[in-house]
Design an enzyme around this catalytic site. Structure first.
Site, mmCIF file in Angstrom:
data_model
loop_
_atom_site.group_PDB
_atom_site.id
_atom_site.type_symbol
_atom_site.label_atom_id
_atom_site.label_comp_id
_atom_site.label_asym_id
_atom_site.label_seq_id
_atom_site.Cartn_x
_atom_site.Cartn_y
_atom_site.Cartn_z
ATOM 1 N N VAL A 1 3.198 3.983 -2.617
ATOM 2 C CA VAL A 1 2.817 4.747 -3.803
ATOM 3 C C VAL A 1 2.505 3.838 -4.984
ATOM 4 O O VAL A 1 1.531 4.071 -5.714
ATOM 5 C CB VAL A 1 3.911 5.778 -4.167
ATOM 6 C CG1 VAL A 1 5.240 5.110 -4.499
ATOM 7 C CG2 VAL A 1 3.466 6.670 -5.313
ATOM 8 N N GLY B 1 12.164 14.201 0.623
ATOM 9 C CA GLY B 1 12.629 15.219 -0.324
ATOM 10 C C GLY B 1 11.628 15.693 -1.344
ATOM 11 O O GLY B 1 11.305 16.877 -1.419
ATOM 12 N N GLY B 2 11.116 14.794 -2.180
ATOM 13 C CA GLY B 2 10.181 15.219 -3.212
ATOM 14 C C GLY B 2 10.093 14.224 -4.343
ATOM 15 O O GLY B 2 10.455 13.052 -4.197
ATOM 16 N N THR C 1 0.822 -1.219 0.000
ATOM 17 C CA THR C 1 0.000 0.000 0.000
ATOM 18 C C THR C 1 0.854 1.266 0.000
ATOM 19 O O THR C 1 0.452 2.294 0.542
ATOM 20 C CB THR C 1 -0.950 0.019 1.214
ATOM 21 O OG1 THR C 1 -0.179 -0.183 2.412
ATOM 22 C CG2 THR C 1 -2.016 -1.048 1.101
ATOM 23 N N LYS D 1 1.090 -5.796 5.041
ATOM 24 C CA LYS D 1 1.634 -6.587 6.144
ATOM 25 C C LYS D 1 1.328 -5.979 7.507
ATOM 26 O O LYS D 1 1.210 -6.692 8.500
ATOM 27 C CB LYS D 1 3.144 -6.711 5.940
ATOM 28 C CG LYS D 1 3.864 -7.714 6.794
ATOM 29 C CD LYS D 1 5.318 -7.769 6.346
ATOM 30 C CE LYS D 1 6.130 -8.744 7.148
ATOM 31 N NZ LYS D 1 7.545 -8.764 6.692
ATOM 32 N N ASN E 1 7.372 2.662 3.013
ATOM 33 C CA ASN E 1 8.463 3.622 2.822
ATOM 34 C C ASN E 1 7.994 4.921 2.180
ATOM 35 O O ASN E 1 8.596 5.979 2.392
ATOM 36 C CB ASN E 1 9.578 2.998 1.984
ATOM 37 C CG ASN E 1 10.554 2.217 2.843
ATOM 38 O OD1 ASN E 1 10.497 2.261 4.065
ATOM 39 N ND2 ASN E 1 11.438 1.479 2.202
ATOM 40 N N THR E 2 6.935 4.845 1.385
ATOM 41 C CA THR E 2 6.389 6.062 0.788
ATOM 42 C C THR E 2 6.088 7.098 1.863
ATOM 43 O O THR E 2 6.396 8.287 1.713
ATOM 44 C CB THR E 2 5.110 5.746 0.000
ATOM 45 O OG1 THR E 2 5.437 4.907 -1.110
ATOM 46 C CG2 THR E 2 4.444 7.017 -0.507
ATOM 47 N N ALA F 1 9.123 9.118 2.929
ATOM 48 C CA ALA F 1 9.899 9.891 1.945
ATOM 49 C C ALA F 1 9.790 11.383 2.236
ATOM 50 O O ALA F 1 8.706 11.908 2.455
ATOM 51 C CB ALA F 1 9.404 9.585 0.538
ATOM 52 N N ARG G 1 24.682 10.126 -4.568
ATOM 53 C CA ARG G 1 24.626 9.628 -3.195
ATOM 54 C C ARG G 1 25.762 8.666 -2.855
ATOM 55 O O ARG G 1 26.312 8.712 -1.752
ATOM 56 C CB ARG G 1 23.279 8.926 -2.958
ATOM 57 C CG ARG G 1 22.131 9.895 -2.823
ATOM 58 C CD ARG G 1 20.824 9.169 -2.605
ATOM 59 N NE ARG G 1 19.753 10.137 -2.379
ATOM 60 C CZ ARG G 1 18.480 9.808 -2.248
ATOM 61 N NH1 ARG G 1 18.114 8.538 -2.334
ATOM 62 N NH2 ARG G 1 17.570 10.738 -2.044
#
Length: 434
Positions: free
Chosen positions: A14, A47-48, A12, A34, A41-42, A45, A268
């Site tokens: 992005v 930064g953008g 669920t 789960k 993780n969405t 987030a 990075r």
């Protein structure tokens, strides 16, 4: 318990939410997660989202992505990402997404590492949270979409390399979901690492199932470490990310001797390696990220989430340097997919971090993750929209016991731990213990 649906979506974030919204309204969609839907993780987030500013910017966006990925990307996938970026940002806005704007009402674009120009749209420093809430609220309006939380998918249902759904466990009850098409959007691998910015529940379940079913995977050694996670020796929970946009707005990396040692806007992997070398040289567990020269009012408005989190730990970032260190952040490898997110197993798609579209190469360009989730989940949904009427559901009965399910879950865990131990070699101690 047997459940019939048209499209089963596992995850669920992005990619999962956007694929559900991109399916036709007469398609019955079942989404499984789960834990809670927001524990993805969405949601974390900061930064953008990258986007090509216009047609003229597309080639430069492609070049930036290829260069950051050490030219190990699949160029056609990168071209798709750039060409379809703006239309998906526009769709988000139509869903109600609130991006930061300039005084004249135009979108405010920021810049992050390895981007040649300012092309990242954002919502303060909580872009992912706002993206999640926008998509989740839209999903809840759709009567054809059901979300089931706190259910662990542990196996795919397949025969002759055709996917017919998945088996899952909830409250010691086994659920068998029969579907015409299945989308794996189960996220990354950060939960396997002792130190990661990821949700702890993201334990490479999708990768494990792919390996068990001989589904093609790719570039499992492409694991990204974000240069700037907040150093905090007092917690074993997920590490708090200090967004790359902080450096994009002018933050400086300093050694513990207060000396600059790297260009903050390099890719990075380059910045992370520079920090590792500096820490080793100074026998330190961190370096500093300094934004104290910025206006305090700007900091609290542009980075409210980071400011509040650091303040809760006794650190006022308007007055004090931020101790940071690299930690595991993103997985560029994954389940190999084509340009429509189809895997090597028929009727099985993979989107988001669990997939390998070839977009990122060996190192993801900043703020390309949410964009990839949008672009390639929509492509998966559109492919399903065109093909689903020709697919018949196979209601194969698995007859699994609770003992079977627990055994498979343990097997999945061992498979990915062993796989990533072999990949990491001398660094395998960074993984959690089985």
């Amino acid at each position: 318990m047997n459940i019939q649906t048209d499209v089963l979506i596992i995850g669920t974030g992005v990619a999962g939410l956007y694929s559900a919204l991109s399916l036709k309204n007469d398609i019955k969609v079942t989404m499984l997660t789960k834990s809670k839907a927001c524990e993805c993780n969405t949601y974390l987030a900061q930064g953008g989202i990258s986007t090509a500013l216009n047609k003229k910017d597309e080639p430069l966006f492609v070049d930036d992505t290829l260069r950051a990925g050490q030219y190990r990307n699949i160029k056609e996938s990168v071209k798709i990402l750039a060409a379809e970026s703006k239309q998906n940002i526009d769709t988000l806005i139509n869903f109600g997404m609130k991006f930061d704007k300039n005084e004249d009402g135009s979108l405010n674009y920021t810049r992050e590492g390895a981007h040649s120009v300012n092309r990242i749209v954002h919502s303060t420093d909580e872009t992912g949270k706002v993206v999640f809430e926008t998509l989740y609220n839209e999903v809840k309006k759709r009567p054809n979409i059901e979300i089931i939380e706190n259910i662990q998918v542990f196996d795919l249902i397949s025969e002759d390399n055709i996917c017919f759904g998945a088996s899952a466990l909830k409250n010691n009850t086994i659920y068998t979901f029969h579907s015409k098409a299945t989308i794996l959007a189960s996220g990354g691998i950060g939960g396997l690492f002792k130190n990661s910015t990821n949700q702890r529940t993201l334990t490479a379940d999708g990768i494990a199932m792919a390996l068990r079913h001989n589904i093609d995977v790719r570039d499992l050694n492409y694991i990204q470490f974000h240069p700037t996670a907040l150093y905090d020796s007092n917690t074993q929970e997920k590490k708090f990310l200090i967004s790359e946009s902080v450096r994009g707005e002018g933050g400086k990396l300093l050694s513990i001797e207060n000396e600059r040692f790297v260009d903050e806007l390099l890719p990075r992997d380059v910045v992370a390696n520079a920090i590792y070398k500096e820490e080793e040289k100074d026998n330190s567990k961190y370096v500093y990220l300094d934004i104290t020269s910025m206006d305090a009012d700007f900091i609290t408005k542009r980075f409210p989430g980071i400011y509040k989190e650091c303040l809760s730990r006794g650190l006022d970032i308007t007055k004090n340097k931020i101790p940071v260190t690299p930690v595991q952040h993103y997985f560029m490898g994954g389940i190999k997919v084509d340009f429509n997110s189809l895997t090597s197993m028929k009727n099985l798609y993979a989107c988001g971090e669990v997939s390998s579209t070839g977009v990122h190469g060996a190192n993801r360009l900043a703020s390309n993750s949410l964009l990839e989730g949008l672009v390639f989940s929509k492509r998966a949904a559109e492919n399903i929209n065109h093909s689903i009427s020709f697919i018949e559901r196979n209601e194969k009965n698995e007859n699994l016991t609770l003992s079977d399910a627990l055994s498979i879950i343990k097997c999945n865990r061992n498979i990915v731990i062993n796989k990533f131990e072999s990949i990491l070699g001398e660094k395998k101690n960074e993984l959690v213990n089985i």
